[in-house]
Scaffold this motif. Sequence first.
Motif, mmCIF file in Angstrom:
data_model
loop_
_atom_site.group_PDB
_atom_site.id
_atom_site.type_symbol
_atom_site.label_atom_id
_atom_site.label_comp_id
_atom_site.label_asym_id
_atom_site.label_seq_id
_atom_site.Cartn_x
_atom_site.Cartn_y
_atom_site.Cartn_z
ATOM 1 N N TYR A 187 -15.172 11.457 -19.118
ATOM 2 C CA TYR A 187 -14.094 11.521 -20.117
ATOM 3 C C TYR A 187 -13.598 10.133 -20.504
ATOM 4 O O TYR A 187 -13.365 9.273 -19.649
ATOM 5 C CB TYR A 187 -12.918 12.303 -19.522
ATOM 6 N N ASP A 196 -1.937 15.383 -17.927
ATOM 7 C CA ASP A 196 -2.503 14.084 -17.576
ATOM 8 C C ASP A 196 -1.570 13.221 -16.743
ATOM 9 O O ASP A 196 -0.367 13.181 -16.964
ATOM 10 C CB ASP A 196 -2.902 13.324 -18.848
ATOM 11 N N ALA A 238 -10.238 23.331 -12.210
ATOM 12 C CA ALA A 238 -9.328 22.269 -11.771
ATOM 13 C C ALA A 238 -9.293 22.300 -10.248
ATOM 14 O O ALA A 238 -8.912 23.303 -9.661
ATOM 15 C CB ALA A 238 -7.945 22.487 -12.355
ATOM 16 N N THR A 281 -4.316 15.016 -14.019
ATOM 17 C CA THR A 281 -5.485 14.161 -13.873
ATOM 18 C C THR A 281 -5.117 12.891 -13.111
ATOM 19 O O THR A 281 -3.987 12.428 -13.153
ATOM 20 C CB THR A 281 -6.065 13.775 -15.243
ATOM 21 N N GLY A 293 -13.291 19.331 -12.073
ATOM 22 C CA GLY A 293 -12.593 18.103 -12.442
ATOM 23 C C GLY A 293 -11.267 17.992 -11.727
ATOM 24 O O GLY A 293 -10.838 18.912 -11.030
ATOM 25 N N LEU A 294 -10.639 16.870 -11.888
ATOM 26 C CA LEU A 294 -9.372 16.426 -11.300
ATOM 27 C C LEU A 294 -9.618 15.785 -9.926
ATOM 28 O O LEU A 294 -9.919 16.461 -8.959
ATOM 29 C CB LEU A 294 -8.308 17.532 -11.140
ATOM 30 N N SER A 347 -13.452 10.305 -8.219
ATOM 31 C CA SER A 347 -13.557 8.926 -8.703
ATOM 32 C C SER A 347 -14.726 8.153 -8.101
ATOM 33 O O SER A 347 -15.116 7.122 -8.618
ATOM 34 C CB SER A 347 -12.246 8.177 -8.425
ATOM 35 N N GLY A 399 -12.654 11.415 -15.113
ATOM 36 C CA GLY A 399 -11.866 10.905 -16.228
ATOM 37 C C GLY A 399 -11.143 9.615 -15.903
ATOM 38 O O GLY A 399 -11.536 8.522 -16.317
ATOM 39 N N SER A 400 -10.070 9.728 -15.109
ATOM 40 C CA SER A 400 -9.208 8.568 -14.857
ATOM 41 C C SER A 400 -9.975 7.376 -14.292
ATOM 42 O O SER A 400 -9.683 6.222 -14.637
ATOM 43 C CB SER A 400 -8.082 8.955 -13.890
#
Lengths: 434, 284
Positions: B40, B78, B197, B203, B231-232, B235, B253-254
Amino acid sequence: MSAPTTPGGEQLLFERFGDRGPYFGEFGGRFVPEALIAALDQLDEEYSRAAADPTFAAELDRLQREYTGRPSILTEVPRFAEHAGGARVLLKREDLNHTGSHKINNVLGQALLTKRMGKKRVIAETGAGQHGVATATAAALMGLECVVYMGEVDTRRQALNVARMRLLGAEVVPVSNGTATLKDALNEAFRDWVAHVDDTHYVLGTVAGPHPFPAMVRDFHRTIGVEARAQVLQRVGRLPDLVAACVGGGSNAIGIFHAFLDDPQVQLLGLEAAGDGVETGRHAASITGGVSGVLHGARSMILQDEDGQTLDSHSISAGLDYPGVGPEHAYLASIGRARYEPVTDAEAMEAFGLLCRTEGIIPAIESAHALAGALRAGRELGPDGVVLVNLSGRGDKDVDTAARWFGLVSDADLVASEAERVAAPVEDSEGNGW
Amino acid sequence: MSTTTGTTTTAGTATTTTGRASATAIDAARAAGRSALVGYLPAGFPDRAGCVDALRASVAAGLDVIELGLPYSDPVMDGPVIQAAAETSLRGGTRIRHVLESVEQLTSAPDGERAPVLVMSYWAPVLRYGVEAFARDLASAGGAGLITPDLVPDEAGEWLAASDAHHLERVFLVAPSSTPARLASTAAACRGWTYAASTMGVTGARASVGAAAEGLVAASRAAGAERVCVGLGVSTGEQAAEVGAYADGVIVGSALVRALSEEGVPGLERVVRDLAAGVAGSRA
């Protein structure tokens, strides 16, 4: 409608009534992450059980009478009314409730529900601080942990209310992202709720948000209109021609409007914050100047740009400084049962000053928008008119803002007092044991 | 096909796997014995061209599916990293039409830098643009479909119809709090895959991915979900390997946003390679 009564024969203050949602016409619904659906379902179910449980109504009634001070009184304001075309003006005195506004009605109901759900922690958003103070109060009363999210801009505008919440044992979290006002406080409260939904109830402070909040919060405030309707009938001998209330999210307005929905001869007038004027774009009038869209979990009238991005709202009143409105108001506007008019900062402050000088009552700046609407409506109705105004809150919190607006103290003194405030934040004030 | 509620749609499992579909990429990864890597970035972050370049480089470094965020003023799902990136993008003037232009640029990139593109959007911008118009323009830009973090199938009647009409994938979320009945109705409403999730929260990178995630994936499959991506909180490559062992896709994402903000495209490529190594062989 025949209202239910307590075993002692008094009319019950709490009664479930009217449209239960999730939709009010095309408005309302649940535009939230799936993660919150279970919590909303749980709340909806628990609220339905509680509303049907006489012990819940009895406990809420006891608190409203013995703690809040309900029923709130009705005050006629003849000297103020001289400026309203000579119409009779009556104020429903929600400002005299414990904590100084109507917000306590809803908070006590939700705090009782929190305990019924076995949750130990409440969170809330606040703009002017009134709802935050009310939530912190109920949390202290019932032994709940309390965290209040407040836009950083608002923590400065309403520093005394920050202190009040902290005195009551609540944690106040300034929200600095986005526009750092009420809408961002709501965002942050939702984020907290998603992460702590097992042990936390979100005490939403207005009739906005996902189902069941708009219907439930309205039910807790409905007593305002039920009382006022009976009080006006008794005092005047007939129903009012018009009921005026300020509308940010719209909880005090829906609370007083609802008991009059089936009285077609009673006009319902919601006053939205027009800030510098709707035509300037610097306002918070979501129905007058907004479009149908989604914000904070419900479809309603929203201030947004053509891409659906929420626009900044502007109002001298922190409590009305919100770019959305409760879905039931959007519905009442769409069917024409209530009408919504803008009131600028200047008009509201003129009405604010007038009530202070003519009646010895300092209103909240939010409520001053309703007073300005009453002045306007009274002039249209003339001397035979009867106008009921919901005086939703008192103005102690607004004295600083009013002093600046009217130039009551020297700028140097205000700057100095602000400097002291910054230099000695509440947590560090000495000697009081907090 | 239903135009009213998600619970009665029949389109859910009868996946239309067009060339642009993300399901195709997920199935290809599965055939290669691994979980797919879904990445993302918010459109227009750090700027419009920079976002497209970063995502093309990420595909070259091992990303299988692109999740392009449509930046929104009130992103309640988010955490701080993505909030800040979305704010940067909006301050830079990103409009919905720019997001659609980015989709077009990404889906017309050369082989090796091209991957299916799903747009992730909160519902307010799509509703304002017009649900049917958005579906039409997303499809004509080559987009695979839409992930909707604050739209549950119960409220999605208009979107179910529009996505059917334009053969778009629709990805709804499930959460650890979802009941079996909701898992089933959500799975039935999804086309392409279901977004699980991993944890109750927003997030952001986390030290460990929620323990509930594996159970949620299994429960979603049991409820009829054809593909489930998680997701969530993911990393690192290690986390990606752990999640990839049970999920059809791993969504990051993050961590990508942070790498791109702090170290630019080379830093982003490094993180993507690490994540891609994590999922490699994850489901062998």
